[in-house]
Design an enzyme around this catalytic site. Structure first.
Site, PDB file in Angstrom:
ATOM      1  N   TYR A 104      23.488  -0.681 -27.064  1.00 40.58           N
ATOM      2  CA  TYR A 104      23.816   0.513 -27.187  1.00 40.58           C
ATOM      3  C   TYR A 104      21.990   0.797 -27.992  1.00 40.58           C
ATOM      4  O   TYR A 104      21.102   0.440 -27.489  1.00 40.58           O
ATOM      5  CB  TYR A 104      24.959   0.464 -28.361  1.00 40.58           C
ATOM      6  CG  TYR A 104      25.868   1.715 -28.384  1.00 40.58           C
ATOM      7  CD1 TYR A 104      25.893   2.357 -26.715  1.00 40.58           C
ATOM      8  CD2 TYR A 104      25.453   3.021 -29.031  1.00 40.58           C
ATOM      9  CE1 TYR A 104      26.497   4.091 -27.612  1.00 40.58           C
ATOM     10  CE2 TYR A 104      25.437   3.690 -29.541  1.00 40.58           C
ATOM     11  CZ  TYR A 104      26.533   4.322 -28.303  1.00 40.58           C
ATOM     12  OH  TYR A 104      26.806   6.124 -28.652  1.00 40.58           O
ATOM     13  N   LYS A 175      29.440   2.166 -25.814  1.00 38.04           N
ATOM     14  CA  LYS A 175      30.394   2.444 -26.567  1.00 38.04           C
ATOM     15  C   LYS A 175      31.313   2.219 -26.647  1.00 38.04           C
ATOM     16  O   LYS A 175      32.043   1.000 -27.674  1.00 38.04           O
ATOM     17  CB  LYS A 175      31.009   3.972 -26.419  1.00 38.04           C
ATOM     18  CG  LYS A 175      31.302   4.783 -27.875  1.00 38.04           C
ATOM     19  CD  LYS A 175      30.096   4.723 -28.721  1.00 38.04           C
ATOM     20  CE  LYS A 175      29.873   6.424 -29.721  1.00 38.04           C
ATOM     21  NZ  LYS A 175      28.591   6.663 -30.335  1.00 38.04           N
ATOM     22  N   ASP A 247      28.760  12.996 -26.906  1.00 36.98           N
ATOM     23  CA  ASP A 247      27.745  13.410 -26.260  1.00 36.98           C
ATOM     24  C   ASP A 247      27.785  14.325 -25.336  1.00 36.98           C
ATOM     25  O   ASP A 247      26.864  14.511 -24.193  1.00 36.98           O
ATOM     26  CB  ASP A 247      26.119  11.928 -25.760  1.00 36.98           C
ATOM     27  CG  ASP A 247      25.725  11.604 -26.704  1.00 36.98           C
ATOM     28  OD1 ASP A 247      25.661  11.716 -28.076  1.00 36.98           O
ATOM     29  OD2 ASP A 247      25.052  10.355 -26.236  1.00 36.98           O
ATOM     30  N   ASP A 270      30.010  11.922 -32.214  1.00 38.40           N
ATOM     31  CA  ASP A 270      29.429  12.902 -32.496  1.00 38.40           C
ATOM     32  C   ASP A 270      29.792  13.164 -34.050  1.00 38.40           C
ATOM     33  O   ASP A 270      28.427  13.085 -34.473  1.00 38.40           O
ATOM     34  CB  ASP A 270      28.647  13.359 -31.687  1.00 38.40           C
ATOM     35  CG  ASP A 270      28.269  12.439 -30.660  1.00 38.40           C
ATOM     36  OD1 ASP A 270      27.752  11.499 -30.343  1.00 38.40           O
ATOM     37  OD2 ASP A 270      29.080  12.416 -29.170  1.00 38.40           O
TER      38      ASP A 270
END
EC number: 1.1.1.38
Length: 565
Positions: A104, A175, A247, A270
């Site tokens: 990641y 993720k 994102d 986020d």
């Protein structure tokens, strides 16, 4: 609470021969027993020696160490993931400190930029605007019928790198790898998705290798209608799924979250995940520095959806600690590229309007400028906490940090921008500029700082401390929604595991070796709060814990038995 060792039941599968070896969720490679090799037509297709998963992992670790660059290590690990998922997770869990930054952030950023160049094998679902009328058919093509967690992106705001088009798929893949490695969610239950709505990245449009739809991004009604078609198709296929938005650009992130959070079990990592891990870090750091979060004055650099999401959760937490909403808001100051957000500033975004300061209350500030810079704000507010979510490197200057330290003996400084190249200030500089007195947490991983012969460990304010536990808690409790209170319970639980608070030294956040234990504790807190909020069926604490145990997948091979399709 540690997971109980479960006796693994045999798995009945219909696949055999090369087909079985090409199935990443089921492939064991050299660990197939001789009996399994006979029963599944594998004799002669594998070397003679039958290995354990630990022997396989040791070989993979030796091979991994032979790669010199982080991107090559990333490609190697993704190849294992696409070949043998159980081995992949055993290897990652054996070396989580080393490999989390590779699978990641920050390495995944480079993998997204080079997605079409390094592409080897398809993983997940690619839904282009051209195929919008085939949405139901596309999701029916997914072979796993029991999907429980989807991470979806449209690739427009990948980390601090901007529009990566279809290359954004690297983020959902990475993720979900952490949902499994840190939260024990079976990889069979996860699905990465990219919505290919075009790209405005001219470099990608001109790249002959680019694998996405070569078209400028669709916008406005076309965009929202496309996303809505996707949401409705997901609800039809997997009505109880947890959907994580990842994102999306600022202009779309908050509207999509507000539009769908009460229609499908969903959240935006986020905005909400970053807020939850930041608040958990701040609760712990405030206790370590002396006092409660509600006693601190806080300045933000960056007033986008992520920064404002963090600010709103801080305000909610300080209200829980006893402040009125008015007082809580007066302690939070948001600075963007146009200066401090005030009620006199034009063109504010909807989510910024409740976070402004009244200009009339600033009349006695020591400044000659109409635009109140970060330095002006720090000089006049005298904050205890400084948080960076600007995506711009170097904006926490020596002058600003020293000015903060003049009025705060134990400043809490959190440059959270990703990747490392975008960080507002390095931990090394912050420690030096505060004479070793700052508590520092960053968004990207940094090595410990050595200053005047003392070692300062640097905590990574990593969403992986939060979202895997939330996902596990939602699955175990059967929660139909994710409420703000569930997120805040996750933050409080994370703070309880701070070594700095528990032991008076060490990291402000737990070590990665403890992340599964922390995720399980967060899962319990989230599930319990879901029950209290009425978005999950009430059970006993023992039943909830048992559900967490039952859903916690571990990277171990199961015995196979042959069955027909």
């Amino acid at each position: 609470m540690e997971p109980k060792t479960k006796k693994q039941r045999s798995l009945y599968i219909p696949y055999a021969g090369p087909v079985l070896l090409e199935f990443p969720l089921l492939n064991k490679g050299s660990a197939f027993s001789m009996e399994e090799r006979r029963n599944f037509n594998l004799l002669g297709l594998l070397p003679e020696v039958v290995e354990t998963i630990e022997e396989q992992a040791e070989r993979a670790w030796i091979q991994y160490q032979g790669f010199k660059t982080e991107i090559d290590k990333h490609i190697y690990l993704r190849n294992i993931q696409d070949t043998n998922e159980t081995l992949f997770y055993r290897l990652v869990n054996n070396h989580l400190d080393e490999m989390m930054p590779v699978i990641y952030t920050p390495t995944v950023g480079a993998a997204c930029e080079r997605f079409s160049e390094i592409y080897r094998r398809s993983r997940g679902v690619f839904i282009s605007y051209q195929n919008r009328h085939n949405m139901d058919d596309i999701l029916q093509n997914v072979p796993n019928h029991n999907i429980k967690v989807i991470v979806v992106t449209d690739g427009e705001r990948i980390l601090g790198l901007g529009d990566q088009g279809i290359g954004g798929m690297g983020i959902p893949i990475g993720k979900l790898s952490l949902y499994t490695a840190c939260g024990g969610i079976s990889p069979a239950y996860t699905l990465p998705v990219v919505l290919d709505v075009g790209t405005n990245n001219q470099q990608l449009l001109n790249d002959p290798l680019y694998m996405g739809w070569r078209n400028p991004r669709i916008t406005d009604d076309e965009y929202y209608e496309f996303v809505d078609e996707f949401i409705q198709a997901v609800k039809q296929r997997w009505p109880d799924v947890l959907l994580q938005f990842e994102d999306f650009a600022q202009k779309n992130a908050m509207p999509l979250l507000n539009r769908y959070r009460n229609e499908i079990c969903s959240f935006n990592d986020d905005i909400q995940g970053t807020a939850a891990v930041t608040v958990g870090t701040l609760i712990a750091a405030s206790r370590a520095a002396g006092g409660q979060l509600s006693e601190k004055k806080i300045v933000f650099l960056g007033a986008g959806s992520a920064g404002c999401g963090i600010a709103e959760m801080i305000i909610a937490q300080t209200q829980r600690e006893g402040l009125s909403e008015e007082t809580a808001r007066q302690k939070v100051f948001m600075v963007d590229r146009f200066g401090l957000l005030t009620d006199k500033m034009p063109n504010l975004l909807p989510f910024q309007t409740k976070l402004v300061q009244k200009r009339e209350n600033l009349s006695d500030w020591d400044t000659d400028s109409d635009v109140l810079s970060l330095l002006d704000v720090v000089r006049n507010v005298k904050p205890d906490i400084l948080i960076g979510v600007s995506g711009q490197t170097g904006l926490f200057t020596e002058e600003i940090i020293r000015e903060m330290h003049k009025h705060c003996p134990r400043p809490i400084v959190m440059p959270l921008s990703n990747p490392t190249s975008r960080v507002e200030a390095t931990p090394q500089d912050i420690i030096a500029w505060t004479e070793g007195n700052a508590l520092v947490a960053t968004g990207s991983p940094f090595n410990p700082v050595v200053w005047k012969d003392k070692i300062y460990p640097i905590a990574q304010c990593n969403n992986a401390f939060i979202f895997p536990g939330i996902g596990l808690g939602v699955i175990a409790s059967g929660a139909s929604r994710i409420t703000d209170e569930m997120l805040m319970s996750a933050s409080e639980t994370l703070a309880q595991y701070s070594p700095l608070v528990l032991n008076g030294e060490g990291l402000v956040l737990p070590e990665l070796k403890d992340i599964q234990k922390v995720s399980r504790a967060i899962a319990f807190a989230v599930g319990k709060m879901a029950q209290q909020q009425g978005v999950a069926v009430k059970t006993s604490a023992e039943a909830l814990q048992q559900a967490i145990d039952d859903n916690f997948w571990q990277a171990e091979y199961r015995d196979y038995r042959r069955t027909s399709i």
